[in-house]
Scaffold this motif. Sequence first.
Motif, PDB file in Angstrom:
ATOM      1  N   GLN A   1       0.834  -1.208   0.000  1.00  0.00           N
ATOM      2  CA  GLN A   1       0.000   0.000   0.000  1.00  0.00           C
ATOM      3  C   GLN A   1       0.867   1.255   0.000  1.00  0.00           C
ATOM      4  O   GLN A   1       0.568   2.224  -0.697  1.00  0.00           O
ATOM      5  N   PHE A   2       1.934   1.235   0.779  1.00  0.00           N
ATOM      6  CA  PHE A   2       2.829   2.382   0.830  1.00  0.00           C
ATOM      7  C   PHE A   2       3.472   2.641  -0.528  1.00  0.00           C
ATOM      8  O   PHE A   2       3.495   3.764  -1.020  1.00  0.00           O
ATOM      9  N   LEU A   3       4.002   1.581  -1.152  1.00  0.00           N
ATOM     10  CA  LEU A   3       4.657   1.751  -2.458  1.00  0.00           C
ATOM     11  C   LEU A   3       3.671   2.207  -3.524  1.00  0.00           C
ATOM     12  O   LEU A   3       4.003   3.037  -4.371  1.00  0.00           O
ATOM     13  N   THR A   4       2.463   1.693  -3.493  1.00  0.00           N
ATOM     14  CA  THR A   4       1.445   2.113  -4.456  1.00  0.00           C
ATOM     15  C   THR A   4       1.119   3.590  -4.280  1.00  0.00           C
ATOM     16  O   THR A   4       0.992   4.334  -5.256  1.00  0.00           O
ATOM     17  N   ALA A   5       0.997   4.038  -3.046  1.00  0.00           N
ATOM     18  CA  ALA A   5       0.671   5.438  -2.774  1.00  0.00           C
ATOM     19  C   ALA A   5       1.816   6.373  -3.145  1.00  0.00           C
ATOM     20  O   ALA A   5       1.585   7.519  -3.537  1.00  0.00           O
ATOM     21  N   GLN A   6       3.054   5.895  -3.049  1.00  0.00           N
ATOM     22  CA  GLN A   6       4.216   6.744  -3.293  1.00  0.00           C
ATOM     23  C   GLN A   6       4.857   6.531  -4.666  1.00  0.00           C
ATOM     24  O   GLN A   6       5.873   7.151  -4.977  1.00  0.00           O
ATOM     25  N   ALA A   7       4.285   5.683  -5.493  1.00  0.00           N
ATOM     26  CA  ALA A   7       4.919   5.299  -6.761  1.00  0.00           C
ATOM     27  C   ALA A   7       5.206   6.490  -7.660  1.00  0.00           C
ATOM     28  O   ALA A   7       6.196   6.491  -8.392  1.00  0.00           O
ATOM     29  N   HIS A   8       4.377   7.518  -7.616  1.00  0.00           N
ATOM     30  CA  HIS A   8       4.587   8.667  -8.504  1.00  0.00           C
ATOM     31  C   HIS A   8       5.834   9.473  -8.137  1.00  0.00           C
ATOM     32  O   HIS A   8       6.287  10.301  -8.919  1.00  0.00           O
ATOM     33  N   THR A   9       6.389   9.245  -6.956  1.00  0.00           N
ATOM     34  CA  THR A   9       7.582   9.991  -6.543  1.00  0.00           C
ATOM     35  C   THR A   9       8.830   9.113  -6.418  1.00  0.00           C
ATOM     36  O   THR A   9       9.899   9.620  -6.104  1.00  0.00           O
ATOM     37  N   ILE A  10       8.701   7.818  -6.666  1.00  0.00           N
ATOM     38  CA  ILE A  10       9.827   6.908  -6.474  1.00  0.00           C
ATOM     39  C   ILE A  10      10.591   6.725  -7.787  1.00  0.00           C
ATOM     40  O   ILE A  10      10.002   6.509  -8.839  1.00  0.00           O
ATOM     41  N   LEU A  11      11.909   6.826  -7.698  1.00  0.00           N
ATOM     42  CA  LEU A  11      12.797   6.567  -8.824  1.00  0.00           C
ATOM     43  C   LEU A  11      13.707   5.399  -8.463  1.00  0.00           C
ATOM     44  O   LEU A  11      14.077   5.221  -7.307  1.00  0.00           O
ATOM     45  N   ALA A  12      14.058   4.630  -9.463  1.00  0.00           N
ATOM     46  CA  ALA A  12      15.063   3.590  -9.293  1.00  0.00           C
ATOM     47  C   ALA A  12      16.210   3.935 -10.236  1.00  0.00           C
ATOM     48  O   ALA A  12      15.994   4.558 -11.274  1.00  0.00           O
ATOM     49  N   CYS A  13      17.423   3.571  -9.872  1.00  0.00           N
ATOM     50  CA  CYS A  13      18.545   3.864 -10.757  1.00  0.00           C
ATOM     51  C   CYS A  13      19.462   2.654 -10.831  1.00  0.00           C
ATOM     52  O   CYS A  13      19.445   1.781  -9.971  1.00  0.00           O
ATOM     53  N   ASP A  14      20.243   2.631 -11.883  1.00  0.00           N
ATOM     54  CA  ASP A  14      21.218   1.563 -12.054  1.00  0.00           C
ATOM     55  C   ASP A  14      22.416   2.109 -12.814  1.00  0.00           C
ATOM     56  O   ASP A  14      22.289   3.041 -13.610  1.00  0.00           O
ATOM     57  N   PHE A  15      23.551   1.550 -12.525  1.00  0.00           N
ATOM     58  CA  PHE A  15      24.800   1.897 -13.192  1.00  0.00           C
ATOM     59  C   PHE A  15      25.413   0.579 -13.618  1.00  0.00           C
ATOM     60  O   PHE A  15      25.666  -0.293 -12.792  1.00  0.00           O
ATOM     61  N   PHE A  16      25.600   0.386 -14.917  1.00  0.00           N
ATOM     62  CA  PHE A  16      26.132  -0.878 -15.388  1.00  0.00           C
ATOM     63  C   PHE A  16      27.106  -0.653 -16.539  1.00  0.00           C
ATOM     64  O   PHE A  16      27.223   0.450 -17.061  1.00  0.00           O
ATOM     65  N   THR A  17      27.797  -1.726 -16.924  1.00  0.00           N
ATOM     66  CA  THR A  17      28.752  -1.643 -18.023  1.00  0.00           C
ATOM     67  C   THR A  17      28.292  -2.518 -19.180  1.00  0.00           C
ATOM     68  O   THR A  17      27.585  -3.517 -18.988  1.00  0.00           O
ATOM     69  N   VAL A  18      28.708  -2.118 -20.371  1.00  0.00           N
ATOM     70  CA  VAL A  18      28.450  -2.883 -21.587  1.00  0.00           C
ATOM     71  C   VAL A  18      29.781  -3.076 -22.286  1.00  0.00           C
ATOM     72  O   VAL A  18      30.504  -2.102 -22.528  1.00  0.00           O
ATOM     73  N   ASP A  19      30.112  -4.306 -22.589  1.00  0.00           N
ATOM     74  CA  ASP A  19      31.327  -4.597 -23.343  1.00  0.00           C
ATOM     75  C   ASP A  19      30.943  -4.748 -24.813  1.00  0.00           C
ATOM     76  O   ASP A  19      30.096  -5.571 -25.164  1.00  0.00           O
ATOM     77  N   THR A  20      31.569  -3.941 -25.664  1.00  0.00           N
ATOM     78  CA  THR A  20      31.229  -3.938 -27.083  1.00  0.00           C
ATOM     79  C   THR A  20      32.001  -5.023 -27.837  1.00  0.00           C
ATOM     80  O   THR A  20      32.936  -5.630 -27.293  1.00  0.00           O
ATOM     81  N   VAL A  21      31.619  -5.241 -29.086  1.00  0.00           N
ATOM     82  CA  VAL A  21      32.321  -6.234 -29.902  1.00  0.00           C
ATOM     83  C   VAL A  21      33.733  -5.785 -30.238  1.00  0.00           C
ATOM     84  O   VAL A  21      34.576  -6.607 -30.602  1.00  0.00           O
ATOM     85  N   LEU A  22      34.019  -4.497 -30.112  1.00  0.00           N
ATOM     86  CA  LEU A  22      35.365  -3.976 -30.338  1.00  0.00           C
ATOM     87  C   LEU A  22      36.201  -3.971 -29.057  1.00  0.00           C
ATOM     88  O   LEU A  22      37.228  -3.308 -28.968  1.00  0.00           O
ATOM     89  N   LEU A  23      35.724  -4.698 -28.042  1.00  0.00           N
ATOM     90  CA  LEU A  23      36.413  -4.852 -26.754  1.00  0.00           C
ATOM     91  C   LEU A  23      36.591  -3.528 -26.010  1.00  0.00           C
ATOM     92  O   LEU A  23      37.596  -3.318 -25.331  1.00  0.00           O
ATOM     93  N   LYS A  24      35.624  -2.667 -26.136  1.00  0.00           N
ATOM     94  CA  LYS A  24      35.609  -1.428 -25.357  1.00  0.00           C
ATOM     95  C   LYS A  24      34.511  -1.545 -24.321  1.00  0.00           C
ATOM     96  O   LYS A  24      33.491  -2.192 -24.545  1.00  0.00           O
ATOM     97  N   ARG A  25      34.726  -0.921 -23.184  1.00  0.00           N
ATOM     98  CA  ARG A  25      33.734  -0.942 -22.118  1.00  0.00           C
ATOM     99  C   ARG A  25      33.042   0.412 -22.060  1.00  0.00           C
ATOM    100  O   ARG A  25      33.688   1.456 -22.024  1.00  0.00           O
ATOM    101  N   ILE A  26      31.715   0.379 -22.015  1.00  0.00           N
ATOM    102  CA  ILE A  26      30.905   1.590 -21.930  1.00  0.00           C
ATOM    103  C   ILE A  26      30.131   1.546 -20.612  1.00  0.00           C
ATOM    104  O   ILE A  26      29.575   0.506 -20.246  1.00  0.00           O
TER     105      ILE A  26
END
Length: 72
Positions: free
Chosen positions: A22-47
Amino acid sequence: MKILHNAGVDPAPRRSGPTWRQFLTAQAHTILACDFFTVDTVLLKRIYVLFFVEIATRQVHVVGVTAHPTDA
């Protein structure tokens, strides 16, 4: 639970407020989630990618994509 019992700490009392769902439903309009991740390309570079998701709308905002996250 066993550690708390051995230390003489009683369980927390039951709360009369809203449930977690109930709390999450009531507050969903103000909640943000974030993530920081890496992607390794076919040219062996990391982004590196940083993004946020608005929980209520599930809209994704890509904030930054870089090969050098410590540069200015």
